[in-house]
Write an enzyme that holds these catalytic residues in place. Structure first.
Site, PDB file in Angstrom:
ATOM      1  N   LYS A  62     -35.137  51.954  36.409  1.00  0.00           N
ATOM      2  CA  LYS A  62     -35.812  51.278  35.278  1.00  0.00           C
ATOM      3  C   LYS A  62     -36.780  50.208  35.777  1.00  0.00           C
ATOM      4  O   LYS A  62     -37.794  49.941  35.140  1.00  0.00           O
ATOM      5  CB  LYS A  62     -34.766  50.652  34.336  1.00  0.00           C
ATOM      6  CG  LYS A  62     -33.860  51.675  33.678  1.00  0.00           C
ATOM      7  CD  LYS A  62     -32.782  51.036  32.840  1.00  0.00           C
ATOM      8  CE  LYS A  62     -31.711  50.338  33.634  1.00  0.00           C
ATOM      9  NZ  LYS A  62     -30.862  51.206  34.465  1.00  0.00           N
ATOM     10  N   GLY A 105     -29.083  45.677  39.371  1.00  0.00           N
ATOM     11  CA  GLY A 105     -29.963  45.497  40.523  1.00  0.00           C
ATOM     12  C   GLY A 105     -31.198  46.328  40.297  1.00  0.00           C
ATOM     13  O   GLY A 105     -31.119  47.539  40.164  1.00  0.00           O
ATOM     14  N   HIS A 106     -32.317  45.667  40.172  1.00  0.00           N
ATOM     15  CA  HIS A 106     -33.576  46.386  40.021  1.00  0.00           C
ATOM     16  C   HIS A 106     -34.354  46.256  41.326  1.00  0.00           C
ATOM     17  O   HIS A 106     -34.617  45.156  41.771  1.00  0.00           O
ATOM     18  CB  HIS A 106     -34.418  45.799  38.877  1.00  0.00           C
ATOM     19  CG  HIS A 106     -33.884  46.123  37.533  1.00  0.00           C
ATOM     20  ND1 HIS A 106     -34.439  45.665  36.363  1.00  0.00           N
ATOM     21  CD2 HIS A 106     -32.837  46.896  37.152  1.00  0.00           C
ATOM     22  CE1 HIS A 106     -33.756  46.126  35.331  1.00  0.00           C
ATOM     23  NE2 HIS A 106     -32.782  46.870  35.787  1.00  0.00           N
ATOM     24  N   THR A 115     -27.505  48.252  44.707  1.00  0.00           N
ATOM     25  CA  THR A 115     -28.324  47.078  45.008  1.00  0.00           C
ATOM     26  C   THR A 115     -27.458  45.825  45.006  1.00  0.00           C
ATOM     27  O   THR A 115     -27.700  44.880  45.744  1.00  0.00           O
ATOM     28  CB  THR A 115     -29.424  46.923  43.928  1.00  0.00           C
ATOM     29  OG1 THR A 115     -29.964  48.199  43.646  1.00  0.00           O
ATOM     30  CG2 THR A 115     -30.526  45.994  44.373  1.00  0.00           C
ATOM     31  N   THR A 164     -23.766  45.779  45.134  1.00  0.00           N
ATOM     32  CA  THR A 164     -22.521  45.790  45.909  1.00  0.00           C
ATOM     33  C   THR A 164     -22.664  46.504  47.247  1.00  0.00           C
ATOM     34  O   THR A 164     -21.777  46.409  48.091  1.00  0.00           O
ATOM     35  CB  THR A 164     -21.413  46.530  45.123  1.00  0.00           C
ATOM     36  OG1 THR A 164     -21.883  47.863  44.862  1.00  0.00           O
ATOM     37  CG2 THR A 164     -21.114  45.842  43.804  1.00  0.00           C
ATOM     38  N   ARG A 200     -23.261  55.277  46.110  1.00  0.00           N
ATOM     39  CA  ARG A 200     -23.107  55.847  44.776  1.00  0.00           C
ATOM     40  C   ARG A 200     -22.583  57.273  44.872  1.00  0.00           C
ATOM     41  O   ARG A 200     -22.906  57.991  45.801  1.00  0.00           O
ATOM     42  CB  ARG A 200     -24.445  55.842  44.044  1.00  0.00           C
ATOM     43  CG  ARG A 200     -24.967  54.431  43.834  1.00  0.00           C
ATOM     44  CD  ARG A 200     -26.356  54.412  43.214  1.00  0.00           C
ATOM     45  NE  ARG A 200     -26.836  53.043  43.139  1.00  0.00           N
ATOM     46  CZ  ARG A 200     -28.085  52.658  43.388  1.00  0.00           C
ATOM     47  NH1 ARG A 200     -29.007  53.543  43.704  1.00  0.00           N
ATOM     48  NH2 ARG A 200     -28.423  51.386  43.307  1.00  0.00           N
TER      49      ARG A 200
HETATM   50  P1  IMP Z   1     -19.144  45.612  35.539  1.00  0.00           P
HETATM   51  O1  IMP Z   1     -20.399  45.744  34.766  1.00  0.00           O
HETATM   52  O2  IMP Z   1     -19.301  44.841  36.810  1.00  0.00           O
HETATM   53  O3  IMP Z   1     -18.000  45.108  34.701  1.00  0.00           O
HETATM   54  O4  IMP Z   1     -18.707  47.094  36.015  1.00  0.00           O
HETATM   55  C1  IMP Z   1     -18.310  48.082  35.079  1.00  0.00           C
HETATM   56  C2  IMP Z   1     -18.789  49.462  35.513  1.00  0.00           C
HETATM   57  O5  IMP Z   1     -20.206  49.506  35.413  1.00  0.00           O
HETATM   58  C3  IMP Z   1     -18.478  49.814  36.964  1.00  0.00           C
HETATM   59  O6  IMP Z   1     -18.248  51.210  37.038  1.00  0.00           O
HETATM   60  C4  IMP Z   1     -19.741  49.458  37.697  1.00  0.00           C
HETATM   61  O7  IMP Z   1     -19.895  50.197  38.898  1.00  0.00           O
HETATM   62  C5  IMP Z   1     -20.764  49.854  36.672  1.00  0.00           C
HETATM   63  N1  IMP Z   1     -22.025  49.125  36.809  1.00  0.00           N
HETATM   64  C6  IMP Z   1     -22.284  47.846  36.460  1.00  0.00           C
HETATM   65  N2  IMP Z   1     -23.551  47.526  36.702  1.00  0.00           N
HETATM   66  C7  IMP Z   1     -24.128  48.630  37.203  1.00  0.00           C
HETATM   67  C8  IMP Z   1     -25.464  48.929  37.621  1.00  0.00           C
HETATM   68  O8  IMP Z   1     -26.393  48.110  37.562  1.00  0.00           O
HETATM   69  N3  IMP Z   1     -25.658  50.196  38.077  1.00  0.00           N
HETATM   70  C9  IMP Z   1     -24.681  51.124  38.111  1.00  0.00           C
HETATM   71  N4  IMP Z   1     -23.425  50.896  37.732  1.00  0.00           N
HETATM   72  C10 IMP Z   1     -23.156  49.653  37.274  1.00  0.00           C
END
Ligand code: IMP
Length: 436
Positions: A16, A40-41, A298, A300, A304
């Site tokens: 995005k 993470g963009h 981006t 953690t 993926r």
């Molecule tokens: P949270 O948003 O950190 O609570 O994570 C909840 C779920 O959303 C987990 O499966 C994360 O890996 C996923 N998640 C959160 N932010 C992103 C993102 O920016 N990209 C992909 N997955 C995300």
């Protein structure tokens, strides 16, 4: 002029940031409407890579006002670090605005997110550990701190005196962690407030005034439709509303102020964290696509999970977001594959299923039914028109478009903004029909 929403059609990480970046020159304001620094963009600009977690990617353009909307949860420490880093790299951050109503991610939210995941063990959601869920939970429970509170240490202290006794029981008794001290948190909040004071605004009026002036406002979602709290694969979701409807609640606009919803998707699927993923490739091919596509988080750094494109979830995402047009990203990553599969339906408990079931239980039992397409060998980074794509790539794009039922107007063939096939005129609104 009405607003445009940019929404992820998969499990996040659809690119995005590139879409926003691509449209930036015709836009006066970019508003993030949900999520927090879990996002993470990545934007590649003139060979330089910018990784943004909170600040909307519009910040890279001096003419754009970047707004963190009321639907976002803000970790002030991350925001300040990001502003400082951008400034150090010569980016002007003076026009970054943060909603006074956005909620604050406090250190105890981060601690509770991580501790709760550790406790869930194999049943964990696989969160980013940024405190997103606990911060949104407190917002709903009406015990959250808002960004405006940071400007008044007395308010912060009063609120913390109510909140901390309960948080500390949880932290110490349930999770065996140290308690939080009110004094140090109040000091921390005061420092955050001092630093961010000039950025805090009533974002709803800021956005409304821009729309009234006739400015083009872009509302930028984080994560994706399938991670939506209500419409995703609950409980393996994030705690906000990435769908286009979330742009209204989280950005402070009404539904009739949106006239274009641009869905963003990749040419294959990825997912981070736990939860069902019917088209997942758990073999060497998945690894190969992940490597070629740099599919590492981006935020953690986690690798993926990768799978074939899922048109069942695409049809669902187009419907729940009322998508009007699509940007297809990372088509170039599929170059060199002998064949490409496209999931067109599921088999669940022996029955063919065409409609995406949001139940994680049903999704976990879904077996993909594929259509197979011949691949193409050529690299396509330099292609700038659909007609110049290898025939098999064109066929695949056409199949995706047929599944979506709305036009694919932009196709990305590389990370740079210039590496994009444009099928529509700019500005996007009032465009002529897409040529075949
Ligand atoms: P949270 O948003 O950190 O609570 O994570 C909840 C779920 O959303 C987990 O499966 C994360 O890996 C996923 N998640 C959160 N932010 C992103 C993102 O920016 N990209 C992909 N997955 C995300």
């Amino acid at each position: 002029m009405p607003a445009t929403v940019i929404v992820g059609l998969q499990w996040g990480d659809e690119g995005k940031g590139k879409t926003t970046d691509f449209l930036a020159e015709q836009v006066a304001m970019v508003v993030r409407y949900q999520g927090g620094d879990n996002a993470g963009h990545t934007v590649v600009l003139g060979g330089e890579v910018f990784k943004l977690h909170l600040v909307p990617s519009g910040v890279l353009y001096p003419h754009i006002t970047s707004v963190i909307g009321p639907g976002v949860v803000v970790n002030p420490a991350t925001l300040i670090a990001e502003l400082d880093e951008l400034a150090a790299r010569g980016v002007n951050v003076d026009k970054v605005r943060v909603s006074r109503a956005a909620h604050v991610i406090m250190p105890y939210h981060v601690a509770l997110d991580r501790a709760s995941e550790a406790r869930l063990g194999p049943a964990k959601v696989g969160t980013t550990g940024r405190g997103i869920g606990p911060a949104y939970a407190d917002r709903a429970a009406r015990i959250g701190l808002r960004m405006e509170d940071l400007l008044d240490p007395d308010v912060v202290r009063r609120k913390l005196e109510r909140i901390l006794p309960e948080k500390n029981v949880l932290l110490t008794t349930v999770y065996g962690l140290p308690p939080c001290e009110a004094d140090s948190l109040v000091e921390q909040a005061r420092a955050w407030g001092d630093r961010l004071r000039d950025h805090l605004v009533d974002a709803t009026w800021l956005v409304q005034d821009a729309l009234r002036r006739g400015d083009h406002v872009l509302l930028e979602g984080a994560q994706g439709t399938l991670l939506d709290l209500d419409h995703g694969s609950y409980p393996f979701v994030t705690s906000s509303s990435p769908v286009a409807g979330g742009a209204c609640t989280g950005g402070g606009i009404g539904p009739l102020q949106v006239d274009e919803v641009i869905g963003v998707m990749k040419a294959y699927a990825t997912r981070v964290g736990s939860g069902p993923f019917p088209t997942e490739l758990e073999d060497g091919l998945g690894e190969r696509i992940a490597e070629r596509g740099h599919e590492y988080g981006t935020t953690t750094g986690r690798r993926r999970r990768v799978g074939w494109f899922d048109a069942v979830s695409l049809r669902y995402a187009v419907a729940v977001n009322s998508v009007t047009s699509i940007m297809l990203n990372k088509l170039d990553i599929l170059s060199g594959l002998e064949e490409i599969r496209l999931c067109v339906a599921y088999e669940i408990d022996g029955r063919r299923v065409e409609a995406w079931p949001s139940s994680a239980e049903l999704l976990a039992r879904a077996r993909p039914i594929y259509e197979t397409f011949p691949g193409w060998a050529e690299e396509i980074h330099d292609v700038r028109s659909l007609a110049d794509l290898p025939e098999n790539a064109r066929r695949y794009v056409t199949a995706l478009e047929e599944q979506a039922g709305v036009p694919i107007v932009l196709v990305s063939v590389g990370p740079e903004r210039t590496q994009t096939i444009e099928r529509a005129w700019r500005p996007m609104r009032h465009r002529p029909p897409v040529p075949s």
